[in-house]
Design an enzyme around this catalytic site. Structure first.
Site, mmCIF file in Angstrom:
data_model
loop_
_atom_site.group_PDB
_atom_site.id
_atom_site.type_symbol
_atom_site.label_atom_id
_atom_site.label_comp_id
_atom_site.label_asym_id
_atom_site.label_seq_id
_atom_site.Cartn_x
_atom_site.Cartn_y
_atom_site.Cartn_z
ATOM 1 N N CYS A 97 0.821 -1.228 0.000
ATOM 2 C CA CYS A 97 0.000 0.000 0.000
ATOM 3 C C CYS A 97 0.846 1.267 0.000
ATOM 4 C CB CYS A 97 -0.936 -0.007 1.198
ATOM 5 S SG CYS A 97 -1.959 -1.486 1.230
ATOM 6 N N HIS A 367 -9.164 3.578 -1.256
ATOM 7 C CA HIS A 367 -7.798 3.038 -1.139
ATOM 8 C C HIS A 367 -7.441 2.146 -2.331
ATOM 9 C CE1 HIS A 367 -4.129 1.685 0.550
ATOM 10 N NE2 HIS A 367 -4.565 0.715 1.334
HETATM 11 N N1 COA Z 1 -16.751 0.460 4.319
HETATM 12 C C1 COA Z 1 -18.054 0.810 4.334
HETATM 13 N N2 COA Z 1 -18.976 0.273 3.512
HETATM 14 C C2 COA Z 1 -18.551 -0.651 2.646
HETATM 15 C C3 COA Z 1 -17.203 -1.060 2.576
HETATM 16 C C4 COA Z 1 -16.290 -0.465 3.460
HETATM 17 N N3 COA Z 1 -14.993 -0.804 3.445
HETATM 18 N N4 COA Z 1 -17.086 -2.000 1.619
HETATM 19 C C5 COA Z 1 -18.315 -2.189 1.093
HETATM 20 N N5 COA Z 1 -19.196 -1.361 1.714
HETATM 21 C C6 COA Z 1 -20.646 -1.281 1.510
HETATM 22 C C7 COA Z 1 -20.997 -1.217 0.042
HETATM 23 O O1 COA Z 1 -21.135 0.132 -0.377
HETATM 24 C C8 COA Z 1 -22.304 -1.967 -0.005
HETATM 25 O O2 COA Z 1 -23.343 -1.101 0.382
HETATM 26 P P1 COA Z 1 -24.793 -1.215 -0.339
HETATM 27 O O3 COA Z 1 -25.287 -2.603 -0.019
HETATM 28 O O4 COA Z 1 -25.578 -0.118 0.300
HETATM 29 O O5 COA Z 1 -24.511 -1.011 -1.790
HETATM 30 C C9 COA Z 1 -22.165 -3.008 1.078
HETATM 31 O O6 COA Z 1 -21.175 -2.503 1.986
HETATM 32 C C10 COA Z 1 -21.723 -4.365 0.557
HETATM 33 O O7 COA Z 1 -20.641 -4.139 -0.351
HETATM 34 P P2 COA Z 1 -19.713 -5.313 -0.857
HETATM 35 O O8 COA Z 1 -18.883 -4.772 -1.971
HETATM 36 O O9 COA Z 1 -20.518 -6.542 -1.105
HETATM 37 O O10 COA Z 1 -18.788 -5.545 0.418
HETATM 38 P P3 COA Z 1 -17.734 -6.675 0.585
HETATM 39 O O11 COA Z 1 -18.214 -7.605 1.640
HETATM 40 O O12 COA Z 1 -17.382 -7.265 -0.738
HETATM 41 O O13 COA Z 1 -16.434 -5.883 1.111
HETATM 42 C C11 COA Z 1 -14.884 -5.557 2.861
HETATM 43 C C12 COA Z 1 -16.338 -5.404 2.409
HETATM 44 C C13 COA Z 1 -14.752 -4.998 4.268
HETATM 45 C C14 COA Z 1 -14.477 -7.014 2.859
HETATM 46 C C15 COA Z 1 -13.971 -4.761 1.879
HETATM 47 O O14 COA Z 1 -14.378 -3.407 1.844
HETATM 48 C C16 COA Z 1 -12.504 -4.834 2.277
HETATM 49 O O15 COA Z 1 -11.873 -5.866 2.162
HETATM 50 N N6 COA Z 1 -11.912 -3.711 2.716
HETATM 51 C C17 COA Z 1 -10.510 -3.687 3.120
HETATM 52 C C18 COA Z 1 -9.609 -3.606 1.914
HETATM 53 C C19 COA Z 1 -8.178 -3.823 2.295
HETATM 54 O O16 COA Z 1 -7.823 -4.722 3.034
HETATM 55 N N7 COA Z 1 -7.258 -2.994 1.751
HETATM 56 C C20 COA Z 1 -5.869 -3.076 2.039
HETATM 57 C C21 COA Z 1 -5.608 -2.495 3.365
HETATM 58 S S1 COA Z 1 -4.009 -2.766 3.981
#
Ligand code: COA
Length: 421
Positions: A97, A367
């Site tokens: 990152c 991100h």
């Molecule tokens: N924060 C807030 N809301 C989030 C979100 C997040 N990080 N990710 C998704 N959403 C919301 C979406 O907008 C969606 O809302 P809606 O139903 O109103 O449209 C809902 O949550 C479901 O979205 P979806 O894409 O199915 O979520 P997901 O389960 O696939 O992903 C996480 C959620 C937390 C797993 C994903 O955001 C993630 O992995 N984040 C971390 C990424 C990471 O690790 N980056 C590197 C860091 S070192």
């Protein structure tokens, strides 16, 4: 360092795909290639240069082979302007990152050496073509694979370990810790929904649900539509950064040339680049703090000749809300165990003396991993040169810091940026 930013550009961040949930088919609405070109061309134009004036290009991209089936991405930057850029040297950089902070650092060392006059550093990532499990796998490849990724450890899981270590070290109850994290999400959403380039920008989910207070986040249900479910205890959905497509770029030249030839000049006054051991198990007993980031902050401040309290604003690496606490403590703005309380007290709000993440941070701006460092530098450049995007820092800010972290506190990149013209 005698190197300055003289132009910057940030594409809109978001999820630029159309996904058919039934068939799983995905349409790419804005490609990796389009993002790369837009950011590069935008930064060159912002500097008032022509592509032919650029002598070399660095491209930061974390995992393009897994995200978009493309390796060897640096040469693609010639497509910004094949005529003006043909035969120019291009180099790809990777550091999880912190990828594009490293691209900026390597580009600036090349300028400092006298080898090149004007250089371009771009960060780019296109993450949303993959479904959640493939995206999670791609990111987990930035952990120590044999003992972390291969055993099912994800990035939310790794940062949950840091969160639990912090909670234990400072003897925080679940309730208090949850309050702290919710204040951080709320502060980043509140800033992000005013940033037109943010993934969670105006009109997005946090804007519609008005998730701009800790109370609003704490009142969300644990499951169902619009909920805040646990992802990896103690981290919930609204503690996690977004999975984002985007790119950003800066143009660098020597400070001497910058002052003579450019209107808006922000010097890269100090750099801290510190590597911590990757394996979490080798760092047991220290997981409640970012040792590497702490040292990187000291390096950057010492090179720039500043004290931490001189800063007018900062962008820090809130890949998970706990990391925003750890970054602010590594900077020394808050003492050990104090940052969460300081966020609750509003010490780093947008109207404070040193606001944190006016862009909305990784939580709200988004991100796109390989683009995040370049985006921090680009948006701080805009803040310092009187063209803020989104919420403006008060007064006429002169000094800023970016804290960009690759992996679980492993590749620590800290820049001190100072407006010198
Ligand atoms: N924060 C807030 N809301 C989030 C979100 C997040 N990080 N990710 C998704 N959403 C919301 C979406 O907008 C969606 O809302 P809606 O139903 O109103 O449209 C809902 O949550 C479901 O979205 P979806 O894409 O199915 O979520 P997901 O389960 O696939 O992903 C996480 C959620 C937390 C797993 C994903 O955001 C993630 O992995 N984040 C971390 C990424 C990471 O690790 N980056 C590197 C860091 S070192």
């Amino acid at each position: 360092m005698n190197v300055s930013i003289v132009g910057a550009y940030n594409t809109k961040f978001g999820s630029f795909v159309k996904r058919n949930r039934e068939t799983g088919e995905v349409e790419d609405l804005k490609s990796f290639y389009a993002l790369l070109n837009e950011a590069g061309a935008g930064a060159i134009a912002d500097a008032g240069l022509e592509p032919a004036d650029i002598d070399a290009i660095w491209v930061g991209s974390c995992s393009p082979s897994l995200f978009v089936n493309q390796e060897h991405v640096a040469p693609l930057a010639l497509e910004i302007d094949p005529k003006g850029l043909l035969f120019k040297p291009t180099t790809r950089v990777e550091g999880a990152c912190a990828t594009s902070s490293l691209a900026i650092y390597n580009a600036s060392y090349a300028v400092a050496s006298g080898r090149f006059k004007n250089v371009l550093a771009i960060g780019v990532e296109k993450m949303n073509l993959l479904d959640t499990s493939s995206m999670t796998h791609a990111l987990a490849c930035c952990s120590y694979w044999p003992e972390e990724g291969a055993r099912g450890m994800t990035f939310p899981g790794l940062f949950a370990e840091l969160g639990n270590a912090y909670k234990e070290q400072h003897k925080l109850s679940n309730e208090t810790f949850r309050q702290m994290l919710a204040h951080i999400s709320a502060s980043n959403y509140s800033n992000g929904i005013q940033n037109p380039l943010a993934h969670f920008g105006p009109g997005s989910l946090p804007d519609k649900l008005q998730l701009v207070t800790a109370e609003a986040i704490l009142n969300l249900p644990d499951s169902g539509k619009g909920s805040n479910p646990m992802v990896a205890a103690p981290l919930r959905l609204h503690d996690c950064s977004l999975v984002t497509d985007g790119a950003a770029a800066v143009v660098l030249t020597s400070s001497h040339n910058a002052i003579a030839k450019f209107e808006h000049v922000v010097e890269l006054s100090g750099i801290g680049h510190v590597t911590e051991r990757m394996m979490l198990k080798e760092r047991l007993g220290t997981l409640h703090e970012l040792r590497g980031a702490k040292f990187a902050v000291q390096q950057a401040c010492s090179e720039a000749g500043i004290q931490i309290n001189d800063l007018d604003l900062a962008e820090v690496h809130d890949c998970f809300t706990i990391n925003q606490i750890l970054c602010v403590e590594a900077m020394g703005l808050s003492g050990p165990g104090q940052a969460g309380y300081d966020f609750i007290a509003g010490k780093y709000n947008s109207d404070s003396d040193c606001p944190i993440n006016l862009s909305g941070g990784l939580k709200s701006k988004g991100h796109p991993v390989g683009a995040t460092g370049a985006s921090m530098h680009a948006l701080l450049y805009k803040q310092l040169t009187g063209s803020p995007i989104g919420v403006a820092a008060k007064g006429s800010p002169e000094l800023a810091m970016s804290v960009n972290i690759g992996g679980s506190g492993v590749t620590n990149c800290v820049s001190v940026l100072r407006r010198i013209q």
